[in-house]
Design an enzyme around this catalytic site. Structure first.
Site, PDB file in Angstrom:
ATOM      1  N   GLY A 294      -6.935  -4.057  -1.218  1.00 25.50           N
ATOM      2  CA  GLY A 294      -5.958  -3.004  -1.476  1.00 25.50           C
ATOM      3  C   GLY A 294      -5.781  -2.755  -2.966  1.00 25.50           C
ATOM      4  O   GLY A 294      -6.285  -3.505  -3.815  1.00 25.50           O
ATOM      5  N   ASP A 295      -5.098  -1.644  -3.279  1.00 25.00           N
ATOM      6  CA  ASP A 295      -4.761  -1.281  -4.656  1.00 25.00           C
ATOM      7  C   ASP A 295      -5.993  -1.070  -5.535  1.00 25.00           C
ATOM      8  O   ASP A 295      -5.960  -1.308  -6.742  1.00 25.00           O
ATOM      9  CB  ASP A 295      -3.849  -2.353  -5.292  1.00 25.00           C
ATOM     10  CG  ASP A 295      -2.581  -2.558  -4.498  1.00 25.00           C
ATOM     11  OD1 ASP A 295      -2.116  -1.580  -3.872  1.00 25.00           O
ATOM     12  OD2 ASP A 295      -2.048  -3.684  -4.497  1.00 25.00           O
TER      13      ASP A 295
ATOM     14  N   LYS B  71      -7.322   3.983  -4.696  1.00 22.03           N
ATOM     15  CA  LYS B  71      -7.669   5.021  -3.708  1.00 22.03           C
ATOM     16  C   LYS B  71      -6.907   6.316  -3.981  1.00 22.03           C
ATOM     17  O   LYS B  71      -7.456   7.411  -3.879  1.00 22.03           O
ATOM     18  CB  LYS B  71      -7.330   4.526  -2.288  1.00 22.03           C
ATOM     19  CG  LYS B  71      -8.103   3.280  -1.898  1.00 22.03           C
ATOM     20  CD  LYS B  71      -7.632   2.722  -0.573  1.00 22.03           C
ATOM     21  CE  LYS B  71      -6.238   2.145  -0.618  1.00 22.03           C
ATOM     22  NZ  LYS B  71      -6.061   0.940  -1.443  1.00 22.03           N
TER      23      LYS B  71
ATOM     24  N   GLY C  12       0.963   1.737  -1.277  1.00 26.84           N
ATOM     25  CA  GLY C  12       1.528   2.371  -2.467  1.00 26.84           C
ATOM     26  C   GLY C  12       0.386   2.940  -3.288  1.00 26.84           C
ATOM     27  O   GLY C  12      -0.430   2.188  -3.809  1.00 26.84           O
ATOM     28  N   HIS C  13       0.284   4.254  -3.328  1.00 25.03           N
ATOM     29  CA  HIS C  13      -0.838   4.895  -4.019  1.00 25.03           C
ATOM     30  C   HIS C  13      -0.332   5.610  -5.268  1.00 25.03           C
ATOM     31  O   HIS C  13       0.496   6.523  -5.174  1.00 25.03           O
ATOM     32  CB  HIS C  13      -1.537   5.881  -3.067  1.00 25.03           C
ATOM     33  CG  HIS C  13      -2.168   5.206  -1.882  1.00 25.03           C
ATOM     34  ND1 HIS C  13      -2.840   5.875  -0.902  1.00 25.03           N
ATOM     35  CD2 HIS C  13      -2.241   3.894  -1.542  1.00 25.03           C
ATOM     36  CE1 HIS C  13      -3.290   5.011  -0.001  1.00 25.03           C
ATOM     37  NE2 HIS C  13      -2.924   3.806  -0.372  1.00 25.03           N
TER      38      HIS C  13
ATOM     39  N   GLN D 187      -4.719   0.358   2.124  1.00 26.37           N
ATOM     40  CA  GLN D 187      -5.104  -1.053   2.058  1.00 26.37           C
ATOM     41  C   GLN D 187      -6.593  -1.229   1.732  1.00 26.37           C
ATOM     42  O   GLN D 187      -7.193  -0.328   1.182  1.00 26.37           O
ATOM     43  CB  GLN D 187      -4.729  -1.764   3.368  1.00 26.37           C
ATOM     44  CG  GLN D 187      -3.250  -1.921   3.509  1.00 26.37           C
ATOM     45  CD  GLN D 187      -2.671  -1.313   4.735  1.00 26.37           C
ATOM     46  OE1 GLN D 187      -3.337  -1.098   5.724  1.00 26.37           O
ATOM     47  NE2 GLN D 187      -1.405  -1.035   4.673  1.00 26.37           N
TER      48      GLN D 187
ATOM     49  N   ARG E 162       0.180  -9.114  -8.981  1.00 21.47           N
ATOM     50  CA  ARG E 162      -1.042  -9.230  -8.182  1.00 21.47           C
ATOM     51  C   ARG E 162      -1.840 -10.441  -8.662  1.00 21.47           C
ATOM     52  O   ARG E 162      -1.900 -10.708  -9.867  1.00 21.47           O
ATOM     53  CB  ARG E 162      -1.892  -7.966  -8.317  1.00 21.47           C
ATOM     54  CG  ARG E 162      -1.215  -6.741  -7.718  1.00 21.47           C
ATOM     55  CD  ARG E 162      -2.067  -5.482  -7.911  1.00 21.47           C
ATOM     56  NE  ARG E 162      -1.408  -4.292  -7.369  1.00 21.47           N
ATOM     57  CZ  ARG E 162      -1.438  -3.089  -7.944  1.00 21.47           C
ATOM     58  NH1 ARG E 162      -2.095  -2.907  -9.078  1.00 21.47           N
ATOM     59  NH2 ARG E 162      -0.829  -2.072  -7.393  1.00 21.47           N
TER      60      ARG E 162
ATOM     61  N   VAL F 206     -12.034   5.172 -15.910  1.00 23.93           N
ATOM     62  CA  VAL F 206     -11.768   4.443 -17.163  1.00 23.93           C
ATOM     63  C   VAL F 206     -10.325   4.661 -17.631  1.00 23.93           C
ATOM     64  O   VAL F 206     -10.027   4.551 -18.814  1.00 23.93           O
ATOM     65  CB  VAL F 206     -12.779   4.856 -18.266  1.00 23.93           C
ATOM     66  CG1 VAL F 206     -14.167   4.314 -17.959  1.00 23.93           C
ATOM     67  CG2 VAL F 206     -12.829   6.379 -18.419  1.00 23.93           C
TER      68      VAL F 206
END
Ligand code: GDP
Ligand code: IMO
Ligand code: MG
Length: 429
Positions: free
Chosen positions: A12-13, A16, A40-41, A223, A306, A415
């Site tokens: 995830g994270d 996306k 959470g996007h 996810q 994370r 980037v």
């Protein structure tokens, strides 16, 4: 012009949301097809920075249709708050559509989520606590309540009474918690319906018609594949069925599998994970802290730090093959700018044996010792690069080596978090 899936390839994270925000300009419809507000996007574009939990990242294009598909579980209060915030910031939700088949997150779901985690004690999954797992459990166990049921007050009352009777027994007898009040829930969900009704429809018809008319649909995964209920590091996974794999995209959007012609895996240039469960390349102590601070790696949904580590090509090769990714989007290359030495995991040692496939047992993944290949860093700011050839030679070598190890080319390298901070190697759409 069939559908294209954007899928997370790690835990995830991966970025996306930002990839969908970029690619959506070439699609007519963007569909979130799985999970709930555990996702959470983050999107950074001309309109500012946004954290979306339910609304698809295509919402920033007013002329496109954004759909929350039947595969998503919806906490209506969260959705209303998200819609309100977007509108307040000048983002129109006029073309947002919500599936009438989507299941609801009900007030008992977050309570049970927390209570279950407490019961697991040291083996807690580390969920987001949003009630998404219990909502999917109820869907499968046929205790779920769907969006369309809110439209009919008598039918909803009858159904709520039945489900709540059962849930209150679970809350009081199993968890020793107070029961929930029928009237309060009934009134609040009727209120939610009044606000959401204009958005709710049979979204699968919209998708199927668009495909029939030759329009391009972008399916936004939530996810990552390593959190998938079937293919991930069970039981440290999420609960959607099947969550994070491209195979779930057709089910969750209400279209046919054959309508999907391309799968793009999104991968960070290193590895992160939130919550518990095995992560072979996790860096402990100062090394992990360095990567976390360089990438400001804190959860978009819960704010949790994370866990960070080096790129795991064993896991990536596994998820590329599972999803049938023809190409990848490699994100956050710039986060590695300051490192003088980089490592990539090329195999695991498990029980004294070298393995290059991802073990099915989570215990084996937990015991896996990464075999690393070292590559020189570039120690140059890449955030301004817009062509692959602009990248420092060592950064190019790093990307090429990852492509070689995972068996898929990078169609896009990002980037920076902003929409245009991307190197488009292959136009994709
Ligand atoms: P998602 O859940 O896969 O959409 O990813 P998240 O939004 O939870 O986390 C990705 C984070 O990385 C967000 O803060 C993005 O703004 C950020 N991001 C995405 N791509 C890049 C990139 O190429 N470079 C940097 N520095 N940040 C990025
Ligand atoms: P996006 O879409 C990262 C993780 C949780 C926990 C496990 C189960 O932003 O990439 P859950 O609340 O789903 O029952 O928690 O799954 N998890 C995510 N981790 N990104 C996500 O979504 C996640 N959604 C769930 O941290 O380990
Ligand atoms: Mg996220």
């Amino acid at each position: 012009m069939p559908a294209v899936v954007v899928i997370g390839g790690q835990w995830g994270d991966e970025g996306k949301g930002r990839v969908v925000d970029l690619l959506a300009r070439k699609a007519s419809i963007v569909v979130r097809y799985s999970a709930g507000n555990n996702a959470g996007h983050t999107i950074v574009n001309r309109m500012g920075e946004f954290a979306l939990h339910l609304v698809p990242a295509g919402i920033f294009y007013p002329e496109k249709t954004s759909i929350i598909g039947n595969g998503v579980v919806i906490d209506p209060a969260v959705l209303i708050e998200e819609i309100t915030k977007l509108e307040t910031r000048g983002v129109s939700t006029e073309r947002l559509r919500v599936s009438d088949r989507a299941h609801l997150v009900m007030p008992w779901h977050p309570i049970i989520d927390h209570a279950d985690e407490a019961m697991r004690g040291a083996q807690a999954v580390g969920t987001t606590g949003k009630g998404v797992g219990p909502a999917f459990t109820d869907k499968v166990a046929r205790w779920g309540i769907r969006m369309s049921e809110l439209a009919d007050p008598e039918g909803f009352a009858e159904r709520l009474r039945m489900v709540l009777d059962y849930k209150n027994q679970v809350l009081t007898k199993l968890y020793d918690l107070p029961p929930l009040d029928f009237d309060e829930i009934f009134e609040s969900y009727r209120g939610h319906w009044a606000r959401l009704a204009p958005y709710v429809t049979d979204t699968s018809v919209i998708c199927q018609q668009a495909l029939h008319d030759g329009q391009r649909i972008l399916l936004e995964g939530a996810q990552g594949s390593l959190l998938d209920l079937d293919s991930g590091t069970y039981d440290y996974v999420t609960s959607s069925v099947p969550t994070s794999m491209a195979a779930g995209a057709a089910i969750g959007a209400g279209i046919a599998p054959a309508d999907i012609d391309r799968v793009i895996g999104v991968y960070k240039a290193y590895q992160t994970r939130v919550g518990n469960g095995p992560m072979p390349t996790e860096l402990q102590g100062a090394e992990g802290d360095r990567l976390r601070e360089a990438g400001r790696e804190y959860g978009t949904t819960t704010g949790r730090p994370r866990r960070c580590g080096w790129f795991d090509s064993v896991a990536a090769r596994y998820t590329i093959r599972l999803n049938g990714c023809q190409s990848i989007s490699l994100t956050r290359l710039d986060v590695l700018d300051e490192f003088d030495l980089l490592k990539v995991c090329v195999a695991y040692m498990v029980d004294g044996r070298r393995v290059d496939t991802f073990p099915s047992s989570s215990a084996a993944v937990a015991s896996a010792q990464p075999v690393y290949e070292e590559l020189p860093g570039w120690q140059t700011d890449t955030s301004h690069c817009r062509n692959f050839d602009d990248l420092p030679a060592n950064a190019q070598t790093y990307v090429r080596r990852i492509e070689e190890l995972i068996g898929a080319p990078a169609a896009l390298v990002s980037v920076g978090p902003e929409r245009d901070q991307a190197i488009i190697v292959d136009p994709i759409l």
